[in-house]
Write a protein that holds these residues in place. Structure first.
Motif, PDB file in Angstrom:
ATOM      1  N   LEU A 101       4.316   7.893   3.675  1.00 34.11           N
ATOM      2  CA  LEU A 101       4.594   6.527   3.195  1.00 34.11           C
ATOM      3  C   LEU A 101       4.367   5.285   1.882  1.00 34.11           C
ATOM      4  O   LEU A 101       2.994   5.129   2.058  1.00 34.11           O
ATOM      5  N   VAL A 102       5.171   5.318   0.883  1.00 36.28           N
ATOM      6  CA  VAL A 102       4.611   4.040   0.270  1.00 36.28           C
ATOM      7  C   VAL A 102       5.130   3.058   0.551  1.00 36.28           C
ATOM      8  O   VAL A 102       6.972   2.691   0.810  1.00 36.28           O
ATOM      9  N   VAL A 103       4.924   1.598   0.434  1.00 33.35           N
ATOM     10  CA  VAL A 103       4.950   0.199   0.835  1.00 33.35           C
ATOM     11  C   VAL A 103       5.194  -0.479   0.034  1.00 33.35           C
ATOM     12  O   VAL A 103       4.699  -0.618  -0.815  1.00 33.35           O
ATOM     13  N   THR A 104       6.490  -1.110  -0.949  1.00 32.17           N
ATOM     14  CA  THR A 104       6.274  -1.767  -1.654  1.00 32.17           C
ATOM     15  C   THR A 104       8.028  -3.010  -1.637  1.00 32.17           C
ATOM     16  O   THR A 104       8.449  -2.835  -0.392  1.00 32.17           O
ATOM     17  N   SER A 105       8.363  -3.582  -2.305  1.00 36.62           N
ATOM     18  CA  SER A 105       8.801  -4.941  -3.191  1.00 36.62           C
ATOM     19  C   SER A 105       8.707  -5.853  -4.150  1.00 36.62           C
ATOM     20  O   SER A 105       8.724  -4.618  -4.696  1.00 36.62           O
ATOM     21  N   SER A 106       9.676  -6.555  -3.580  1.00 40.85           N
ATOM     22  CA  SER A 106       9.873  -6.611  -5.333  1.00 40.85           C
ATOM     23  C   SER A 106       9.107  -7.519  -6.326  1.00 40.85           C
ATOM     24  O   SER A 106       8.786  -7.683  -7.254  1.00 40.85           O
ATOM     25  N   VAL A 107       8.408  -8.998  -5.389  1.00 43.18           N
ATOM     26  CA  VAL A 107       7.837  -9.938  -5.546  1.00 43.18           C
ATOM     27  C   VAL A 107       7.158  -9.496  -4.711  1.00 43.18           C
ATOM     28  O   VAL A 107       6.689  -9.659  -4.163  1.00 43.18           O
ATOM     29  N   PRO A 108       5.446 -10.681  -5.128  1.00 44.88           N
ATOM     30  CA  PRO A 108       4.365 -10.293  -4.279  1.00 44.88           C
ATOM     31  C   PRO A 108       4.773 -11.393  -3.633  1.00 44.88           C
ATOM     32  O   PRO A 108       6.189 -12.963  -3.670  1.00 44.88           O
ATOM     33  N   GLY A 109       4.148 -11.757  -1.953  1.00 43.60           N
ATOM     34  CA  GLY A 109       4.494 -12.439  -1.349  1.00 43.60           C
ATOM     35  C   GLY A 109       5.503 -12.741  -0.569  1.00 43.60           C
ATOM     36  O   GLY A 109       6.048 -12.657   0.799  1.00 43.60           O
ATOM     37  N   GLU A 110       6.116 -11.172  -0.351  1.00 43.98           N
ATOM     38  CA  GLU A 110       7.372 -10.544   1.395  1.00 43.98           C
ATOM     39  C   GLU A 110       6.929 -10.373   2.045  1.00 43.98           C
ATOM     40  O   GLU A 110       7.892  -9.507   2.425  1.00 43.98           O
ATOM     41  N   GLY A 111       6.079  -9.687   2.273  1.00 45.56           N
ATOM     42  CA  GLY A 111       4.735  -9.387   3.171  1.00 45.56           C
ATOM     43  C   GLY A 111       4.587  -8.068   3.492  1.00 45.56           C
ATOM     44  O   GLY A 111       4.338  -6.998   4.565  1.00 45.56           O
ATOM     45  N   LYS A 112       4.507  -7.520   2.464  1.00 44.60           N
ATOM     46  CA  LYS A 112       4.902  -5.859   2.277  1.00 44.60           C
ATOM     47  C   LYS A 112       3.311  -5.270   2.732  1.00 44.60           C
ATOM     48  O   LYS A 112       2.883  -4.011   3.818  1.00 44.60           O
ATOM     49  N   THR A 113       2.495  -6.399   2.742  1.00 41.29           N
ATOM     50  CA  THR A 113       0.884  -5.719   2.806  1.00 41.29           C
ATOM     51  C   THR A 113       0.706  -5.521   4.535  1.00 41.29           C
ATOM     52  O   THR A 113       0.511  -4.450   5.069  1.00 41.29           O
ATOM     53  N   THR A 114       1.276  -6.871   5.011  1.00 42.93           N
ATOM     54  CA  THR A 114       1.318  -7.550   6.282  1.00 42.93           C
ATOM     55  C   THR A 114       1.602  -5.162   6.753  1.00 42.93           C
ATOM     56  O   THR A 114       1.818  -5.262   8.198  1.00 42.93           O
ATOM     57  N   LEU A 115       3.291  -5.304   6.361  1.00 42.94           N
ATOM     58  CA  LEU A 115       4.444  -4.907   6.914  1.00 42.94           C
ATOM     59  C   LEU A 115       3.351  -2.879   6.684  1.00 42.94           C
ATOM     60  O   LEU A 115       2.768  -2.384   7.702  1.00 42.94           O
ATOM     61  N   ALA A 116       2.881  -2.530   5.518  1.00 40.54           N
ATOM     62  CA  ALA A 116       1.380  -1.771   5.502  1.00 40.54           C
ATOM     63  C   ALA A 116       0.858  -1.008   6.386  1.00 40.54           C
ATOM     64  O   ALA A 116       0.211  -0.415   7.327  1.00 40.54           O
ATOM     65  N   ILE A 117      -0.450  -2.629   6.867  1.00 39.62           N
ATOM     66  CA  ILE A 117      -0.840  -2.336   7.862  1.00 39.62           C
ATOM     67  C   ILE A 117      -0.341  -1.950   9.448  1.00 39.62           C
ATOM     68  O   ILE A 117      -1.158  -0.984   9.681  1.00 39.62           O
ATOM     69  N   SER A 118       0.666  -2.808   9.552  1.00 42.10           N
ATOM     70  CA  SER A 118       1.168  -2.537  10.906  1.00 42.10           C
ATOM     71  C   SER A 118       1.438  -1.456  11.632  1.00 42.10           C
ATOM     72  O   SER A 118       2.093  -0.592  12.325  1.00 42.10           O
ATOM     73  N   GLN A 119       2.389  -0.825  10.299  1.00 42.53           N
ATOM     74  CA  GLN A 119       2.317   0.517  10.887  1.00 42.53           C
ATOM     75  C   GLN A 119       1.738   1.809  10.455  1.00 42.53           C
ATOM     76  O   GLN A 119       2.323   2.610  11.511  1.00 42.53           O
ATOM     77  N   ALA A 120       1.034   1.731   9.202  1.00 42.90           N
ATOM     78  CA  ALA A 120      -0.200   2.031   9.812  1.00 42.90           C
ATOM     79  C   ALA A 120      -1.332   2.217  11.367  1.00 42.90           C
ATOM     80  O   ALA A 120      -1.122   3.386  11.665  1.00 42.90           O
ATOM     81  N   LEU A 121      -1.241   1.416  11.567  1.00 46.19           N
ATOM     82  CA  LEU A 121      -1.823   0.945  13.229  1.00 46.19           C
ATOM     83  C   LEU A 121      -1.094   1.970  14.039  1.00 46.19           C
ATOM     84  O   LEU A 121      -1.201   2.948  15.446  1.00 46.19           O
ATOM     85  N   ALA A 122       0.933   1.235  13.742  1.00 46.31           N
ATOM     86  CA  ALA A 122       1.552   2.397  14.460  1.00 46.31           C
ATOM     87  C   ALA A 122       1.394   3.527  14.826  1.00 46.31           C
ATOM     88  O   ALA A 122       1.929   4.184  15.737  1.00 46.31           O
ATOM     89  N   LEU A 123       1.559   4.438  13.871  1.00 50.69           N
ATOM     90  CA  LEU A 123       1.479   5.570  13.003  1.00 50.69           C
ATOM     91  C   LEU A 123       0.338   5.785  13.731  1.00 50.69           C
ATOM     92  O   LEU A 123      -0.161   7.158  14.199  1.00 50.69           O
TER      93      LEU A 123
END
Length: 507
Positions: A303-325
């Protein structure tokens, strides 16, 4: 007040001073030019013997220099005559040579005095020109000031003449009126009251009720037009309808905006574990379910998590999804955003600890770069941080070594979540997306224009990578208080454990 007695006289005196100063300045400039020419000739010969200065006419024509040169020539001629009869060591020739040396010394000394005199004349001429130019400038400024005062004087004089005429006119009328009154001796009143004025009970103006009514109608119309204008100009994404209409992609899930202050106990990255029954945690689980259902036949999920520009919360989502998985199966979180790493700091790890950059470079082994976080039901996961920030992140991610490392990790983990850099500033996400079985694209609600999102998706499509859904992040609390499933939604308090729950039809 203005120190003027006679403007015309003062002005004529100033004009004469300007003419006289101009005449003096022309003469002084001529003298300065001559002195400058001789001075420049002397400066060119500085460092040479005194005989070199004899070529300058101003030096050679000096009377004392000419007399000394004559004496020098006479001494040289006598030595020449004596050499016909005597040898070089004869006393007469020796005496004449001493006389010649004395004449030459006197000539050189006089030439030096003449040169000093010419230099002083040049400096005096230069100072004289500068003083005359300053005097001329002062006189010109004085003329300008006199012209200004003369103009003001004329304006004041014109006002005086007009006022005098008005005064004379009023005085004549006053005298005529007094004379007519004396002659006629008016015996009747000029006017009389016929009827007393009536006071109105209601003010005629302003009509306050009408003004208030008109103001309310205009305010309502203007506020409505302003609301429609703002809605028309708003090019951001606010809900699932905007995502489907403007991007042509379904909404995979949405996350509400968290109010996290500096003194809050938990950061957003840990919200999923620390508040497992919150709306945020349930939204993460919903996104996890959607990701699993999009590729249910895929044996391994990268799973690759990305966004258009910095500051959109992709890192928070990546961490949360990793913890959920991680609550379901063995999961690895890779921080591939090596330009702006933040996962190590979020987990309290050393920012200089070895990570992905050292692993791809071959300087460290797997066991040195992989760290295990969490245990049991809390969602234990393994993490590979970015490591030392390299000068060429894109080359590392596009290397054959990275592909081999990812192939080895796929064999050991059921799920791999990669936090990638945004698509617009750099091309890291386009490289990582080729290795992914699923690409999660995060968009910040009410912030990122849909044109930028479409451009980021276009870049992924150019490398034959398709995005199956959009994650709408940081929705306002009022917009995200309910979770939408088709036409139904259930409220946050259902997950708060209070027992007070209910269903409602979406309006």
């Amino acid at each position: 007040k203005e120190n003027l007695v006679n403007v015309t006289g003062v002005k004529s005196v100033a004009i004469k001073q300007i003419e006289q100063t101009t005449s003096y300045l022309v003469s002084a400039r001529q003298q300065f030019t001559q002195a400058k020419s001789v001075y420049q000739q002397i400066q060119k010969l500085r460092g040479y013997s005194s005989e070199a200065f004899e070529s300058i006419p101003a030096v050679l024509n000096h009377s004392l220099v000419q007399s000394l040169k004559t004496a020098e020539l006479d001494a040289a001629r006598r030595i020449s005559e004596l050499r016909e009869h005597y040898g070089e060591k004869h006393p007469k020739i020796i005496a004449k040579k001493a006389e010649l040396n004395t004449a030459r010394y006197n000539t050189a000394k006089q030439i030096a005095l003449v040169i000093d005199g010419i230099t002083k004349e040049y400096e005096v001429a230069k100072a004289n020109v500068k003083a005359l130019e300053q005097s001329l400038k002062t006189n010109k400024n004085k003329i300008k000031e006199l012209n200004r005062k003369e103009y003001q004087l004329k304006v004041l004089q014109r006002d005086v003449d007009v006022n005098r005429q008005l005064y004379d006119l009023f005085l004549t009328r006053f005298k005529e009126t007094n004379a007519s009154q004396d002659i006629q001796k008016l015996q009747s009143t000029v006017g009389r009251v016929i009827e007393n004025a009536l006071i109105a009970t209601v003010p005629y103006k302003p009509k306050k009720k009408r003004i208030v009514a008109i103001s309310l109608v205009l305010g309502f119309l203007l506020s409505t037009l302003l609301a429609f204008l703002l809605e028309y100009l708003d090019n951001t994404l606010k809900d699932s309808e905007d995502v489907e209409q403007k991007l042509g992609l379904p909404l995979l899930g949405s996350l509400s905006k968290l109010k996290v202050g500096k003194k809050d106990k938990f950061k957003p990255q840990w919200m999923f574990l620390k508040e497992s029954k919150s709306q945020f945690a349930e939204a993460v689980r919903t996104i996890r379910t959607g990701i699993m259902l999009t590729g249910i036949d895929t044996p391994q999920k990268v799973l690759v998590v990305t966004s258009s520009v910095p500051g959109e919360g992709k890192t928070t989502l990546a961490i949360s999804q990793a913890l959920a998985l991680g609550q379901m199966d063995k999961t690895l979180l890779i921080e591939a955003d090596m330009r702006r790493p933040s996962i190590a700091k979020s987990f309290g790890l050393n920012s200089k600890a070895p990570g992905l950059s050292e692993l791809v470079a071959g300087t460290r082994q797997f066991e040195e770069c992989i760290r295990h976080l969490g245990e049991g039901d809390e969602g234990g996961i393994d993490v590979i941080v970015s490591g030392t920030v390299p000068p060429n992140p894109l080359e590392l991610l596009a290397s054959k070594r990275f592909k081999e490392i990812l192939g080895q990790l796929v064999k050991n983990y059921r799920y791999i979540v990669i936090d990638s850099a945004p698509t617009m500033p750099v091309s890291d996400a386009s490289v990582l997306a080729k290795y992914a079985s699923e690409v999660v694209y995060v968009v910040k609600a009410n912030a990122t224009p849909h044109q930028i999102v479409r451009e980021g998706l276009k870049r992924l499509r150019q490398v034959n990578v398709s995005v199956n859904g959009i994650i709408l992040n940081q929705l306002p609390t009022r917009s995200s208080s309910r979770y939408h499933y088709s036409k139904y939604a259930y409220y946050k308090n259902y997950y708060g454990g209070s027992g007070n729950y209910g269903y409602t039809t979406q309006s």
